[in-house]
Design an enzyme around this catalytic site. Structure first.
Site, PDB file in Angstrom:
ATOM      1  N   LYS A  79       0.804  -1.236   0.000  1.00  0.00           N
ATOM      2  CA  LYS A  79       0.000   0.000   0.000  1.00  0.00           C
ATOM      3  C   LYS A  79       0.828   1.273   0.000  1.00  0.00           C
ATOM      4  CE  LYS A  79      -4.390  -1.706   1.709  1.00  0.00           C
ATOM      5  NZ  LYS A  79      -4.141  -3.012   2.370  1.00  0.00           N
ATOM      6  N   GLU A  95      -9.925   5.691   4.873  1.00  0.00           N
ATOM      7  CA  GLU A  95     -10.444   4.595   5.669  1.00  0.00           C
ATOM      8  C   GLU A  95      -9.352   3.540   5.769  1.00  0.00           C
ATOM      9  OE1 GLU A  95     -10.774   4.786   2.452  1.00  0.00           O
ATOM     10  OE2 GLU A  95     -10.127   2.771   1.838  1.00  0.00           O
ATOM     11  N   SER A 107       1.611  -9.755  -0.940  1.00  0.00           N
ATOM     12  CA  SER A 107       1.283  -8.330  -0.795  1.00  0.00           C
ATOM     13  C   SER A 107       1.716  -7.724   0.530  1.00  0.00           C
ATOM     14  CB  SER A 107      -0.216  -8.126  -1.013  1.00  0.00           C
ATOM     15  OG  SER A 107      -0.970  -8.975  -0.163  1.00  0.00           O
TER      16      SER A 107
HETATM   17  C1  LIG Z   1      -5.046  -4.094   2.110  1.00  0.00           C
HETATM   18  C2  LIG Z   1      -4.341  -5.317   1.776  1.00  0.00           C
HETATM   19  C3  LIG Z   1      -4.799  -6.152   0.744  1.00  0.00           C
HETATM   20  C4  LIG Z   1      -6.086  -5.925   0.015  1.00  0.00           C
HETATM   21  O1  LIG Z   1      -6.134  -4.781  -0.751  1.00  0.00           O
HETATM   22  P1  LIG Z   1      -6.060  -4.826  -2.332  1.00  0.00           P
HETATM   23  O2  LIG Z   1      -6.424  -3.440  -2.731  1.00  0.00           O
HETATM   24  O3  LIG Z   1      -7.021  -5.846  -2.816  1.00  0.00           O
HETATM   25  O4  LIG Z   1      -4.667  -5.171  -2.684  1.00  0.00           O
HETATM   26  C5  LIG Z   1      -4.037  -7.256   0.418  1.00  0.00           C
HETATM   27  N1  LIG Z   1      -2.900  -7.548   1.069  1.00  0.00           N
HETATM   28  C6  LIG Z   1      -2.426  -6.780   2.077  1.00  0.00           C
HETATM   29  C7  LIG Z   1      -1.184  -7.160   2.763  1.00  0.00           C
HETATM   30  C8  LIG Z   1      -3.141  -5.642   2.459  1.00  0.00           C
HETATM   31  O5  LIG Z   1      -2.673  -4.883   3.454  1.00  0.00           O
END
Ligand SMILES: *Cc1c(COP(=O)(O)O)cnc(C)c1O
Length: 401
Positions: free
Chosen positions: A93, A115, A381
């Site tokens: 993010k 948010e 992610s």
């Molecule tokens: C917020 C988050 C997501 C989900 O958000 P996307 O917009 O779908 O990527 C996925 N993985 C992690 C580690 C997150 O913090």
């Protein structure tokens, strides 16, 4: 550029999805943001600043790691991870938050708000706000505040104000509603930094562009190290930002199968999952037209996921387009599969994944044995430090056996 690697049209539509489902006054503000974004995205000074912050602040490029032991254990496909968990603040993010904060600053906005679900977007935005020097307020459901205490403390330490949201199910959707209302109280001066590829145009496009670095890096790194492209690229999908970030670089590669993994949660009843593309239908939410989990009246259904960052009833409009076009396949993983994958990656490879990312892992691990000879590239992610107490509480001593 082929028919899948698209920019939205002038009105912000990806095919039938996206747009600006908004009162005209707010649409005007969104169009101002779009105009400024289109300017800076080709501005050499802005691009140089992004480049240097990516390298020196976030720590990019993130590596690709080959899970040798795990691949041998699964006995099929080879598993590779794009390590977004190694970024500063622990997830993907930060890639879009820095872009949004720089844009807000450039536009002379006096406050940046958002948010947050798992707290990851809040932490990333509070970090970016501190970096550029803007006051920051983060709206968060009370259920998530209780689940993600360390991230709440982190945001406060970073100088942000955390606003608890106690209505409805007290999770991500309500936090979005509350942040939107606050934004509407002073839309000229407040910049609402949306946390995924969702909301009205230009956010689905802009957040995607800021996340595309993940896919561009990964494609080049994989090609260089393996002399070919991966057979499958797999990512979890909440709003869809980490997924679209890695997918974007591979949409034109016909040989690459692309898979988004949604949370099947604890069952298929309404309120027990958040698998928007799998079980939803087109509708309107948060300023966009997209697939939606909704009731007969078009109201968003209650949703649930073991991963706070995935429990959202809508999805980025470009994913809706990619689903209908057939270019991306969308699958699901259940809570139990996710917990097993969380444990497996931790104990076999020494990497604790975020519960969100563990959805992509769970699906990949499930299909790996039938795909010998293939290479899977999974977007890891985020890291799971934020989830450890919750997981152990949920699974108990069984987790360690
Ligand atoms: C917020 C988050 C997501 C989900 O958000 P996307 O917009 O779908 O990527 C996925 N993985 C992690 C580690 C997150 O913090």
């Amino acid at each position: 550029m082929n028919k899948f690697d698209i920019n939205p049209d002038q009105a912000g539509n990806f095919g039938n999805y996206g747009g600006q489902v908004l009162p005209p006054a707010i649409a005007t503000i969104m169009n101002e943001i779009d105009a400024e974004y289109e300017k800076i995205k080709v501005d050499s000074e802005f691009l140089a600043e992004m480049d240097s912050l990516r390298r020196d602040f976030i720590g990019r490029p993130s590596p690709i790691y080959f899970c040798k032991k795990l691949s041998a254990k699964l006995g099929g496909a080879r598993i590779f991870l794009k390590r977004e968990d190694l970024n500063h603040t622990g997830a993907h993010k930060i890639n879009h938050c820095i872009g949004e904060a720089l844009l807000a600053k450039k536009m002379g906005k006096t406050k940046i708000i958002a948010e947050t679900g798992a707290g990851q977007h809040g932490v990333a935005l509070a970090t970016a706000a501190a970096l550029v020097g803007l006051p920051c307020e983060i709206f968060m459901g009370e259920v998530d505040i209780a689940k993600q205490a360390p991230n709440v403390t982190r945001m406060k330490i970073l100088g942000a104000k955390v606003v608890p949201v106690g209505r409805g199910l007290k999770t991500l959707k309500e936090a979005v509603d509350a942040a939107l209302e606050y934004f509407l109280s002073d839309p000229q001066n407040i910049f609402y930094a949306i946390g995924s590829v969702v909301g009205p145009h230009p956010f689905p496009k802009m957040v995607r562009d800021f996340q595309r670095i993940v896919g561009d890096e990964a494609r080049e790194q994989f090609q260089k190290a393996q002399g070919k492209l991966p057979n499958k690229v797999i990512a979890c999908v909440g709003g869809g930002s980490n997924a679209i970030g890695i997918f974007s670089a591979f949409l034109e590669d016909e040989s690459v199968e692309i898979i988004g993994v949604e949370p099947a949660g604890r069952g298929l009843k309404v309120g027990d999952h958040a698998a928007t593309l799998t079980f939803g239908s087109p509708g309107n939410i948060h300023g966009m037209h997209t697939y939606l989990l909704q009731d007969a009246a078009g109201e968003p259904s209650p949703v649930y996921s073991i991963a706070s960052g995935l429990d959202y009833p809508g999805i980025g409009p470009q994913h809706s387009f990619l689903k209908d076009s057939g270019r991306v396949n969308y699958a699901t993983a259940t809570d139990d599969e996710v917990l097993a994958a969380f444990r497996e990656l931790s104990q076999v490879e020494g990497i604790i994944p975020a519960l969100e990312s563990a959805h992509a892992l769970a699906y990949a691990f499930k299909i790996a044995p039938q795909n010998a000879g293939q290479d899977f590239l999974i977007n890891l992610s985020g890291r799971g430090d934020k989830d450890i107490d919750f997981v152990v509480e949920k699974v108990g001593e069984k987790f360690f056996e």
